[in-house]
Motif scaffolding. Structure first.
Motif, PDB file in Angstrom:
ATOM      1  N   SER A  68      74.532  71.363 141.176  1.00 31.51           N
ATOM      2  CA  SER A  68      74.776  70.295 140.205  1.00 31.51           C
ATOM      3  C   SER A  68      76.083  69.546 140.448  1.00 31.51           C
ATOM      4  O   SER A  68      76.486  68.735 139.631  1.00 31.51           O
ATOM      5  CB  SER A  68      74.768  70.881 138.784  1.00 31.51           C
ATOM      6  OG  SER A  68      75.771  71.867 138.671  1.00 31.51           O
ATOM      7  N   GLU A  70      70.116  61.679 139.370  1.00 34.64           N
ATOM      8  CA  GLU A  70      70.047  60.540 138.451  1.00 34.64           C
ATOM      9  C   GLU A  70      71.373  59.805 138.402  1.00 34.64           C
ATOM     10  O   GLU A  70      71.411  58.575 138.343  1.00 34.64           O
ATOM     11  CB  GLU A  70      69.622  61.014 137.065  1.00 34.64           C
ATOM     12  CG  GLU A  70      68.152  61.405 137.000  1.00 34.64           C
ATOM     13  CD  GLU A  70      67.753  62.065 135.688  1.00 34.64           C
ATOM     14  OE1 GLU A  70      68.649  62.473 134.903  1.00 34.64           O
ATOM     15  OE2 GLU A  70      66.537  62.189 135.444  1.00 34.64           O
ATOM     16  N   GLU A  71      72.477  60.553 138.452  1.00 31.01           N
ATOM     17  CA  GLU A  71      73.804  59.921 138.458  1.00 31.01           C
ATOM     18  C   GLU A  71      74.005  59.119 139.748  1.00 31.01           C
ATOM     19  O   GLU A  71      74.525  58.003 139.718  1.00 31.01           O
ATOM     20  CB  GLU A  71      74.905  60.977 138.314  1.00 31.01           C
ATOM     21  CG  GLU A  71      76.299  60.417 138.273  1.00 31.01           C
ATOM     22  CD  GLU A  71      76.562  59.456 137.120  1.00 31.01           C
ATOM     23  OE1 GLU A  71      77.381  58.531 137.302  1.00 31.01           O
ATOM     24  OE2 GLU A  71      75.962  59.618 136.033  1.00 31.01           O
ATOM     25  N   LYS A  79      70.078  66.030 137.314  1.00 29.26           N
ATOM     26  CA  LYS A  79      71.150  65.249 136.683  1.00 29.26           C
ATOM     27  C   LYS A  79      72.052  64.586 137.736  1.00 29.26           C
ATOM     28  O   LYS A  79      72.428  63.423 137.591  1.00 29.26           O
ATOM     29  CB  LYS A  79      71.979  66.162 135.771  1.00 29.26           C
ATOM     30  CG  LYS A  79      73.074  65.454 135.027  1.00 29.26           C
ATOM     31  CD  LYS A  79      73.826  66.398 134.116  1.00 29.26           C
ATOM     32  CE  LYS A  79      74.958  65.674 133.425  1.00 29.26           C
ATOM     33  NZ  LYS A  79      75.762  66.556 132.598  1.00 29.26           N
TER      34      LYS A  79
END
Length: 177
Positions: A155, A166-167, A163
């Motif tokens: 991550s 997506e960032e 996540k």
């Protein structure tokens, strides 16, 4: 050849990154010792710079062609997953239990070797098989054999977790605007 299904264009792009990085390193070496005024050795930067601009421009065109014609087949992608892809997750599992990575790397290799020798996929090995290799494996070792969990463990910025991806997409979209 017509039966070849690998991504030749992407292999070429991977090769171009080495060339581009080499040109950048060469330019850095050329200018590293220059004082703050013009020197003739700076002339050595022009030819590689022009080649670099062409290389990057061509690479962008190739990548655009690949991405605009890309067809993703999730079923084939899932079918190509192999438990050996999760060997590092075994090492990470032991690291989370306090075992130094230099040890866990070797232990993970022993698990792979056992799997190959016994012709048992790693995700189908028994707890006793893992514990025979190293007693620090617990019942939860079998939880390591989840591709989704493996992806989500990464991550950090630029990682594979949903996540994080997506960032990265959000950042790239803002750059392209």
């Amino acid at each position: 050849m017509p039966q070849k299904k690998n991504s030749d264009s992407l292999e070429l792009l991977r090769g171009k990154t080495g060339r581009a990085f080499g040109q950048m390193a060469g330019l850095t070496m050329t200018i590293k010792g220059l004082p703050s005024t013009y020197n003739k050795d700076l002339q050595e930067s022009v030819e590689p710079m022009l080649d670099h601009v062409k290389t990057v421009s061509d690479s962008i065109r190739i990548a655009t062609g690949v991405l605009s014609t890309l067809a993703v087949n999730p079923d084939k992608m899932r079918a190509s997953l192999d438990p050996f892809m999760l060997a590092t997750d075994l090492a990470d599992y032991l690291v989370r239990k306090g075992v130094p990575f230099r040890e866990t790397h070797h232990i993970s290799g022993q698990c792979v070797a056992f799997s190959e020798k016994s012709k048992t996929p790693m995700d189908q090995m028994k707890l006793a098989d893992f514990q025979a290799i190293d007693s620090r494996f617990g019942r939860d070792i079998l939880d390591c054999f989840s591709y989704e969990t493996s992806v989500e463990f990464h991550s950090a910025a630029g990682g594979t977790a949903k996540k994080s991806v997506e960032e990265q997409i959000k950042v790239m979209k803002s750059i392209l605007k």
